[in-house]
Design a protein around this motif. Structure first.
Motif, PDB file in Angstrom:
ATOM      1  N   ILE A  18      -5.163   8.582  -5.638  1.00 37.10           N
ATOM      2  CA  ILE A  18      -4.890   7.406  -4.810  1.00 37.10           C
ATOM      3  C   ILE A  18      -6.206   6.689  -4.534  1.00 37.10           C
ATOM      4  CG2 ILE A  18      -4.047   6.586  -2.581  1.00 37.10           C
ATOM      5  CD1 ILE A  18      -2.165   8.991  -2.526  1.00 37.10           C
ATOM      6  N   ASP A  45      -8.245   2.902  -3.097  1.00 39.42           N
ATOM      7  CA  ASP A  45      -8.177   2.037  -1.916  1.00 39.42           C
ATOM      8  C   ASP A  45      -7.469   0.734  -2.258  1.00 39.42           C
ATOM      9  OD1 ASP A  45      -8.580   0.659   0.429  1.00 39.42           O
ATOM     10  OD2 ASP A  45     -10.586   1.482   0.745  1.00 39.42           O
ATOM     11  N   PRO A  61       0.820  -1.227   0.000  1.00 34.31           N
ATOM     12  CA  PRO A  61       0.000   0.000   0.000  1.00 34.31           C
ATOM     13  C   PRO A  61       0.850   1.272   0.000  1.00 34.31           C
ATOM     14  CG  PRO A  61      -0.879  -1.577   1.574  1.00 34.31           C
ATOM     15  CD  PRO A  61       0.450  -2.108   1.130  1.00 34.31           C
ATOM     16  N   TRP A  62       1.945   1.256   0.728  1.00 34.20           N
ATOM     17  CA  TRP A  62       2.811   2.429   0.806  1.00 34.20           C
ATOM     18  C   TRP A  62       3.479   2.703  -0.536  1.00 34.20           C
ATOM     19  CZ3 TRP A  62       6.995   3.018   5.208  1.00 34.20           C
ATOM     20  CH2 TRP A  62       7.261   4.372   5.403  1.00 34.20           C
ATOM     21  N   TYR A 115       2.321   1.836  -3.393  1.00 37.25           N
ATOM     22  CA  TYR A 115       1.260   2.303  -4.289  1.00 37.25           C
ATOM     23  C   TYR A 115       0.986   3.796  -4.082  1.00 37.25           C
ATOM     24  CZ  TYR A 115      -3.397   3.207  -6.094  1.00 37.25           C
ATOM     25  OH  TYR A 115      -4.469   3.772  -6.743  1.00 37.25           O
ATOM     26  N   GLU A 116       0.948   4.239  -2.839  1.00 31.51           N
ATOM     27  CA  GLU A 116       0.722   5.664  -2.568  1.00 31.51           C
ATOM     28  C   GLU A 116       1.829   6.524  -3.166  1.00 31.51           C
ATOM     29  OE1 GLU A 116       0.200   6.409   1.568  1.00 31.51           O
ATOM     30  OE2 GLU A 116      -1.597   5.149   1.746  1.00 31.51           O
ATOM     31  N   GLU A 117       3.074   6.080  -2.995  1.00 31.62           N
ATOM     32  CA  GLU A 117       4.200   6.844  -3.548  1.00 31.62           C
ATOM     33  C   GLU A 117       4.181   6.827  -5.069  1.00 31.62           C
ATOM     34  OE1 GLU A 117       6.493   8.684  -1.606  1.00 31.62           O
ATOM     35  OE2 GLU A 117       4.820   8.208  -0.261  1.00 31.62           O
ATOM     36  N   CYS A 133       1.462   6.677  -6.936  1.00 30.72           N
ATOM     37  CA  CYS A 133       0.403   7.611  -7.353  1.00 30.72           C
ATOM     38  C   CYS A 133       0.866   9.060  -7.252  1.00 30.72           C
ATOM     39  CB  CYS A 133      -0.857   7.403  -6.505  1.00 30.72           C
ATOM     40  SG  CYS A 133      -1.722   5.865  -6.843  1.00 30.72           S
ATOM     41  N   LYS A 134       1.581   9.376  -6.184  1.00 28.85           N
ATOM     42  CA  LYS A 134       2.103  10.737  -6.021  1.00 28.85           C
ATOM     43  C   LYS A 134       3.103  11.060  -7.122  1.00 28.85           C
ATOM     44  CE  LYS A 134       1.564  10.711  -0.992  1.00 28.85           C
ATOM     45  NZ  LYS A 134       2.280  10.656   0.304  1.00 28.85           N
TER      46      LYS A 134
END
Length: 248
Positions: free
Chosen positions: A168, A170, A154-155, A157-159, A161-162
């Motif tokens: 972002i 779920d 998940p982390w 994936y967040e980076e 997307c940024k």
């Protein structure tokens, strides 16, 4: 928050392919100590340890992760494979559990010889510590699947997307909707290629991991599999059994 879809999940992993898609020979090579790979195979998977070093925020607080990840998308049904390679032999003279047993036996022998300070009370205290001790290898093998699912992926994936400047979604909820399989390859020889490590001579760590991974199954984190712990020489058998193919 909108739910991630399968193609977005694939796109996320595809972004790592050029840099972090390695042969199993490379991924299963010990990071420290001897450099002999646990498994020699040209089959490629994503090296999650290396993926976590792409983004400085993740690298700075490096999670415990499984060594490799792989996914198969068959007829819209996605299966994610979490794969760990353990070079260290969990059985033998270097096992901390065996060392503790040897030390206890030595203390017990000294107790029988009435050596000063080796009392029955001291032995009971030592035995209490021995029974509650958790080897660092066992701890890693317990925590890695959890941090992979709840933290690392998940982390990342967040980076991602940024970095791509996209919304972002779920990711954790998406993981709950797909099949996740966990496999650990260990440094042990299997006389038959379709025999799991669970069916070989039992070891304290094996039994603890079996119970831990069963709890992950019963709670719906991973799917059922009779062979989650495999001898290192069963890798080709595993690939054939699961029908895995490389991502092109």
């Amino acid at each position: 928050m909108d739910l991630l879809d399968t193609q977005e999940f694939i796109d996320f992993f595809e972004s790592f392919r050029d840099e972090y898609y390695f042969s199993i020979t490379e991924i299963s090579r010990a990071k420290t100590g001897k450099k002999q790979p646990l498994i020699s195979s040209d089959f490629r998977m994503f090296s999650l340890d290396d993926m976590c070093k792409r983004y400085s925020r993740v690298k700075k607080h490096l999670p415990k992760t499984v060594d490799a990840v792989h996914f198969e998308n068959r007829n819209g049904k996605l299966t994610l494979y979490l794969i760990e390679f353990k070079n260290f032999s969990m059985k033998g003279s270097f096992s901390t559990y065996n060392l503790l047993d040897v030390l206890y036996n030595k203390l017990e022998e000294k107790n029988r010889e009435n050596v000063e300070n080796i009392s029955d009370g001291f032995l009971k205290q030592f035995d209490l510590i021995r029974n509650h001790f958790v080897d660092s290898i066992e701890f890693d093998l317990r925590i890695k699947p959890l941090e992979t699912i709840l933290v690392s992926l998940p982390w990342l994936y967040e980076e991602y997307c940024k970095d791509k400047k996209i919304p972002i979604k779920d990711f954790r909820a998406f993981l709950e909707c797909i099949d996740i399989k966990l496999i650990v390859f260990i440094n042990r020889y299997s006389p038959y290629r379709n025999v799991s490590a669970n069916r070989l001579s039992a070891h304290k760590i094996d039994n603890a991991l079996k119970n831990q991974y069963n709890r992950l199954f019963y709670s719906g984190v991973i799917v059922f599999d009779r062979q989650r712990i495999l001898s290192h020489d069963c890798f080709d058998y595993f690939i054939k059994r699961e029908g895995l193919t490389e991502i092109f």
